[in-house]
Motif scaffolding. Structure first.
Motif, PDB file in Angstrom:
ATOM      1  N   ASP A   1       0.846  -1.214  -0.121  1.00 30.11           N
ATOM      2  CA  ASP A   1       0.133   0.158   0.101  1.00 30.11           C
ATOM      3  C   ASP A   1       0.994   1.316  -0.157  1.00 30.11           C
ATOM      4  O   ASP A   1       0.826   2.366  -0.687  1.00 30.11           O
ATOM      5  CB  ASP A   1      -0.705  -0.112   1.210  1.00 30.11           C
ATOM      6  N   HIS A   2       2.093   1.276   0.852  1.00 28.61           N
ATOM      7  CA  HIS A   2       2.883   2.259   0.782  1.00 28.61           C
ATOM      8  C   HIS A   2       3.578   2.651  -0.446  1.00 28.61           C
ATOM      9  O   HIS A   2       3.750   3.836  -0.782  1.00 28.61           O
ATOM     10  CB  HIS A   2       3.637   2.266   2.146  1.00 28.61           C
ATOM     11  N   CYS A   3       4.002   1.427  -0.853  1.00 29.96           N
ATOM     12  CA  CYS A   3       4.733   1.435  -2.273  1.00 29.96           C
ATOM     13  C   CYS A   3       3.705   2.122  -3.259  1.00 29.96           C
ATOM     14  O   CYS A   3       4.237   2.936  -4.377  1.00 29.96           O
ATOM     15  CB  CYS A   3       5.070   0.147  -2.485  1.00 29.96           C
ATOM     16  N   GLY A   4       2.499   1.921  -3.388  1.00 32.03           N
ATOM     17  CA  GLY A   4       1.437   2.418  -4.274  1.00 32.03           C
ATOM     18  C   GLY A   4       1.367   3.984  -4.044  1.00 32.03           C
ATOM     19  O   GLY A   4       1.298   4.751  -5.060  1.00 32.03           O
ATOM     20  N   HIS A   5       1.205   4.195  -2.923  1.00 30.17           N
ATOM     21  CA  HIS A   5       1.210   5.921  -2.538  1.00 30.17           C
ATOM     22  C   HIS A   5       2.344   6.735  -2.890  1.00 30.17           C
ATOM     23  O   HIS A   5       2.478   7.766  -3.449  1.00 30.17           O
ATOM     24  CB  HIS A   5       0.850   5.894  -1.070  1.00 30.17           C
ATOM     25  N   LYS A   6       3.332   5.861  -2.718  1.00 30.06           N
ATOM     26  CA  LYS A   6       4.762   6.638  -3.085  1.00 30.06           C
ATOM     27  C   LYS A   6       5.027   6.908  -4.302  1.00 30.06           C
ATOM     28  O   LYS A   6       5.540   7.698  -5.098  1.00 30.06           O
ATOM     29  CB  LYS A   6       5.833   6.120  -2.040  1.00 30.06           C
ATOM     30  N   HIS A   7       4.970   5.478  -4.756  1.00 31.22           N
ATOM     31  CA  HIS A   7       5.391   5.244  -6.418  1.00 31.22           C
ATOM     32  C   HIS A   7       4.225   4.922  -7.377  1.00 31.22           C
ATOM     33  O   HIS A   7       4.611   5.092  -8.559  1.00 31.22           O
ATOM     34  CB  HIS A   7       6.594   4.450  -6.575  1.00 31.22           C
ATOM     35  N   GLY A   8       3.374   4.444  -6.961  1.00 32.87           N
ATOM     36  CA  GLY A   8       2.331   3.918  -7.863  1.00 32.87           C
ATOM     37  C   GLY A   8       2.594   2.285  -8.299  1.00 32.87           C
ATOM     38  O   GLY A   8       3.738   1.963  -7.930  1.00 32.87           O
ATOM     39  N   PRO A   9       1.544   1.739  -8.631  1.00 28.74           N
ATOM     40  CA  PRO A   9       1.956   0.119  -9.012  1.00 28.74           C
ATOM     41  C   PRO A   9       2.871  -0.162 -10.164  1.00 28.74           C
ATOM     42  O   PRO A   9       3.688  -0.978  -9.929  1.00 28.74           O
ATOM     43  CB  PRO A   9       0.466  -0.152  -9.168  1.00 28.74           C
TER      44      PRO A   9
END
Length: 1087
Positions: A229-237
């Protein structure tokens, strides 16, 4: 100047709006009623079909199938992340990374299965946890408490496990700590709010996961991973970091399965999905489409999996896990059991009979809940409840008959199986229709409160308009018109409070405040109508002058009732702003204000030439249209527009893989910051506000460049790749926190200096000792009445000294005050610059380009307002039949200036990368300057709010510039060479070019002008808010109410609160400067 009455009047008007917003919100965003009932093993829901049957130890209602279970929640695990497609040769970073799940499902099809796990919106983590544990549906308003969690009081799966002696161990997201305090046998909580931190939570879980599993001291183990989830918020999928994080989860699952025993059930679930930008919170397909994987080392299913994974609602997990572990289903559950997990190892008839028993228990539990709920609430339609009751009764009756036939051996297995399947389908139909009824009905409204809130807001808008017109005809009306409303409201509040005390009923503060607000409004209108029955009524010709700006405002308000317009408002707001300015220029041309006839022949031929001021105005309009056009490059997308692509400028520099492009953008952003500082200091220097050695002036000289340096260093550190820094990683972590705190500190120091010493005036006193200023008052002036006599005498004395000097040719001067004519505007410009630095820090680096456009467009709007006012002055005189003296005494800001100012604020809300939807909130702003999690929710809320409503803050604080700017522009540029004038002409110019000091010639009019400006600003804001409120109320059953209209109402309400508070702060700053100017004049008089 009457400072406190003006601020008190505006604060009272803001309170009226706040009361209306609160009352409407309490009727529009009601949560469903939570029952306090709880299930227990002794509930007579399911009598055993056979007298000799008894439940094994540790089971309730039905025999348990597993003594232990592990629930692994991978936050934001979208279904596409878990699905494996071996045909893809070059998968995206989020595809085909959980290969271990695919191998388990393909090699052991009776042991493992993948599902589409459908989340109910809103798709925020806290609401999903509630759904995964209670089996019920959280309501829309719960999304507001996603980061201020409250303990779940409703019956839930964890409470049932605890009541029945089961040990629940948790590790991961600390949101669970707030929802389930003291509910865990053992727990390992890790901070969850820092979306930039990809590893702290996951690494903490991995440290404890395998030892805990091997110890066996648990019955349900929950591990909530946050890295995806945090990776999605920071970088996107679609980023390499997502591939790394999913690969880590794949290895974790591989190791976990090796540690599991044969009697353990493994559940791997995502609480929600994510959009292509990594956000969630709404109801788009990618946000609600999560994944669920079920596995056990013992066979679970009696059939092979379907070709396409089945889609199941998330609430179905609660009754399934409860019965599999042998505990009662939570009381308020409306989910449906996953019956295929209860098939067993027997033949098809035995499996069907077992599934029927499970459905029977589930249906009786849902029927009990609906009966209890309908007794305490009336929001479930009676006719639909009656139909559900008929479905349930007929299914239960047939179930009883069928069990009797099975018990009497009256049916053979081939005859029994079709009847069992048919009865299972009837129970399924009942459960699904019951859930559908609840889903449709739990958008409960309180019509009376909604109408009351709407009426309060509408009356507040009318009050603002009436009071603004009164301010134009009476300089001191607000002192007499404020006392009576406050007394009326206070009396009503006291009476209602006493009534609640005597009747021993609970005191509803919101309702009490609303009644007091309504009473005070009634008191104002009663007093106004009694004293000004005709004087405040506008004539038709005055309304015609307002046709263009009010027409644009009404069009914008009408667009709030269309979901398409709300979705496309990012393009509507700039179009309306450009249209308003263009129409006003066209009106000036139509009325002949832009041209001047050059002679009889040209007039006869119809030729005329444009004034010099007209060309300048046209250039300003062209610059405004250019800014409007350029601001469209900084847009955020809504999922309702699938062809839209978010602006590349919204992503931080760290996301750029091209080093050269990253460096170029970085240098451009820093250069723009430096250019902004240079422009502000040049403007202050031009008007003489940088000549003194006061602390504030020194801060502008040296503090502004230092703030820019700290922001530039922070951007440089934050944009560097974390994995490329090696041993400097620890130093970088310190710098990422230190530089923002330096900006916070310097900005705070600057604002404190502005508050304590707002004067940026340099006084050079070379007066003769005999030329003292004389006042009829002896001693130190002790009241504002004294100052009203002192200040004009100071001006007269200065003018007489100048006149004597010119007549005698003497070089002896009196008092040279540099920067006095722009002292009010200078303070506001300094404050806006400091706030701009702070708000740019909270946004991504490249959005500083949008902020540059914001300041440039505001500057252009101020000059358009000034030029338009000058060109249309005579036209207003003719339209309103006013004499020139009354107009010259008026400090009124025209409506078009206020409306265009607020349209620009709305425009830059979208042009700084925002949308009125929850997935578009920039949560990263909460961690600018904070490496670890916050100890409270107040500070992150302030940072995120400042990021979201940055344009509202800047335009509201800068609103007084609409009043001050025409006076600042009164002074011609000192750089232009002018022909030598006669002494009398020079004296006349000195008398004319007093700039902002003209405001002090009429302190009462200055106060009334500030009040009128504030009321106009609140009227326009309130009208837009009223349109959103009416749209949400009228369209509350619209298909898009929770997707479009409700979020728009919430964002508009919060924007109103932020704007009104910042408006009060901006006007307060002007009054603080006025107080300092009065002190300066008093000290000058004593010399």
């Amino acid at each position: 100047m009457q400072r406190w009455p003006v601020l008190l009047f505006l604060a009272w008007v803001c309170f009226l709006f706040f009361a209306g917003i609160g009352l409407f919100m309490s009727g529009f965003l009601l949560t469903r009623i939570e029952l306090a009932n709880s299930s227990s093993c002794s509930d007579p829901l399911v009598p055993p079909p056979w007298d000799e049957q008894s439940l094994p130890p540790g089971s309730c209602w039905l025999p348990r199938r597993f003594p232990k279970a592990v629930l692994v929640i991978i936050d934001a695990l979208r279904f596409e992340f878990a699905r494996f497609n071996p045909a893809k040769a070059s998968p995206l970073p989020y595809e085909n990374k959980l290969g271990f799940l695919h191998r388990l499902a393909s090699s052991q099809p009776r042991h493992a299965r993948l599902y589409r796990f459908r989340a109910d919106p809103p798709t925020a983590t806290m609401q999903r946890i509630k759904g995964l544990t209670t089996g019920s549906l959280p309501t829309f308003i719960d999304v507001g408490s996603n980061f201020a969690t409250y303990a779940i009081q409703e019956d839930n799966l964890l409470a049932q496990l605890g009541q029945n002696g089961r040990r629940v161990v948790f590790m991961g997201d600390d949101t669970w700590e707030g929802l389930f305090p003291n509910k865990f046998f053992r727990s390992y909580f890790f901070p969850s709010f820092n979306v930039k931190d990809l590893h702290t939570v996951d690494n903490g879980i991995l440290q404890h996961l395998y030892p805990t599993v091997d110890s066996g001291e648990w019955d349900l183990l929950i591990a909530h991973f946050l890295g995806v989830d945090h990776c999605g918020h920071k970088h996107g999928p679609d980023h390499p970091e997502m591939a790394k994080k999913l690969t880590q989860m794949n290895e974790m699952l591989r190791s976990l399965v090796e540690h599991l025993g044969n009697d353990t059930l493994l559940l791997v679930a995502g609480d929600h999905g994510m959009t292509e930008t990594g956000d969630h919170g709404g109801d788009s397909e990618k946000e609600v489409n999560a994944a669920l994987f079920v596995y056990s080392k013992t066979p679970l299913f009696d059939t092979d999996p379907p070709e396409e994974p089945e889609a199941i609602p998330q609430v179905n997990l609660v009754p399934t896990v409860a019965l599999l572990l042998g505990v009662p289903i939570p009381y308020s559950n409306i989910g449906e059991v996953m019956a295929e997990l209860f098939s067993g190892d027997g033949d098809a008839a035995s499996a069907a009979l077992q599934q029927l028993s499970v459905y029977h228990v589930n249906a009786k539990q849902v029927d009990r809940f609906l009966r209890s709920y309908s007794q305490v609430a009336q929001d479930l339609p009676a006719e639909q409840l009656q139909r559900l009751q008929e479905l349930f009764s007929s299914a239960v009756e047939e179930h009883t008959q069928l069990l009797a036939q099975v018990q009497g051996a009256m049916l053979t297995p081939p005859e029994m199986e079709p009847r069992l399947r048919s009865l299972i389908s009837r129970f399924q139909l009942y459960l699904r229709e019951a859930r559908a009824v609840c889903t449709q009905s739990w958008a409960r409204f309180h019509p009376l409160r909604m109408v009351g809130g709407c009426a309060l807001i509408a009356a507040s808008c009318l009050l603002c308009y009436v009071a603004s017109e009164l301010a134009a005809v009476s300089d001191s009306f607000y002192r007499s018109c404020l006392l009576y409303p406050l007394l009326w409201g206070l009396v009503v509040a006291v009476l209602l409070g006493l009534a609640c005390t005597f009747t021993q009923e609970g005191l509803d503060l919101l309702l009490l405040s609303s009644c007091a607000a309504a009473a005070s409004q009634l008191g104002f209108f009663w007093h106004w109508w009694g004293r000004h029955p005709k004087r405040a009524r506008l004539r038709l010709r005055a309304w015609l002058v307002l046709a263009f700006p009010m027409g644009i405002l009404l069009f914008r308000c009408g667009a709030m009732f269309s979901d398409s317009f709300v979705v496309a408002e990012a393009r509507v707001a700039p179009f309306l702003l450009a249209s308003l300015v263009t129409l006003l220029v066209g009106k000036l041309h139509w009325d002949g204000r832009l041209t001047v006839p050059e002679g009889p022949r040209q007039q006869l031929l119809g030729f005329s030439s444009y004034r010099k001021e007209s060309w300048y105005l046209l250039c300003l309009v062209a610059a405004l249209l250019l800014c409007v056009r350029l601001s469209g490059f900084f847009h955020q997308c809504r999922e309702e527009i699938p062809q839209c692509r978010p602006s590349v400028f919204l992503a931080p520099l760290a996301s750029l893989r091209n080093t050269r492009a990253k460096n170029l953008f970085y240098l451009l952003c820093v250069a723009l910051l430096a250019g902004m500082v240079y422009a502000v200091r040049s403007w202050l220097r031009h008007y003489g506000n940088l000549n003194s050695s006061d602390p504030l002036v020194l801060f502008v000289r040296w503090g502004f460049p230092l703030v820019v340096l700290c922001i530039a260093c922070y951007w440089a550190v934050a944009s560097s790749a974390e994995d490329s820094l090696g041993k400097l990683q620890e130093l970088v972590q310190v710098a990422v926190v230190a530089f923002p705190w330096a900006v916070y500190g310097l900005t705070s120091v600057g604002l404190l200096l502005l508050l304590c010493h707002p004067m940026t005036v340099f006084a050079k006193d070379t007066r003769e000792s005999a030329g003292s200023i004389v006042t009829p008052y002896q001693g130190v002036p002790s009241s504002e009445v004294d100052f009203l006599h002192v200040i004009p005498q100071i001006y007269r004395r200065m003018q007489e000294s100048q006149k004597n000097r010119l007549e005698r040719g003497s070089c002896r001067a009196t008092v040279a005050a540099y920067g006095l004519g722009s002292v009010y505007s200078a303070a506001l410009v300094i404050a806006l610059t400091l706030l701009g630095f702070l708000l740019m820090l909270l946004h991504s680096e490249r959005l500083s380009l949008a902020f540059l456009l914001l300041f440039l467009e505001a500057f252009v709007l101020l000059h358009i307002h000034t030029r338009f006012f000058g060109l249309s002055c005579s036209l207003i005189l003719i339209s309103l039949s006013l004499s020139p003296p009354s107009l010259s005494e008026s400090f009124s800001v025209p409506w078009f200036a206020v409306i265009s100012w607020l349209l620009a604020a709305s425009q830059f809300f979208y042009s700084t990368g925002h949308q009125p939807i929850f997935p578009a909130i920039h949560w990263n702003a909460a961690f600018v300057g904070f490496h670890l999690d916050h100890s409270t929710n107040l500070l992150p809320a302030v940072l995120v709010g400042a990021n979201t409503f940055a344009s509202h803050i800047l335009f509201a604080v800068g609103c007084p510039l609409l009043l001050l700017w025409p006076f600042v522009c009164e002074m011609p540029s000192s750089q232009k060479k002018k022909p030598k004038k006669e002494p009398q002409e020079e004296l006349q110019e000195v008398e004319e070019h007093m700039m902002e000091m003209r405001l002090r010639e009429s302190p009462e009019k200055f106060s009334a002008a500030l009040l009128q400006l504030g009321l106009k600003y609140l009227f326009v804001l309130g009208t837009q808010l009223l349109a959103c409120v009416c749209a949400a109320m009228i369209l509350r059953r619209h298909l898009m109410v929770w997707k479009v209209f409700a979020p728009k109402f919430l964002f508009e309400s919060l924007g109103f609160v932020v704007s009104s508070i910042c408006l009060l702060l901006g006007i307060s700053l002007v009054m603080r400067v006025d107080c300092a100017v009065s002190t300066w004049f008093s000290q000058l008089q004593l010399r």
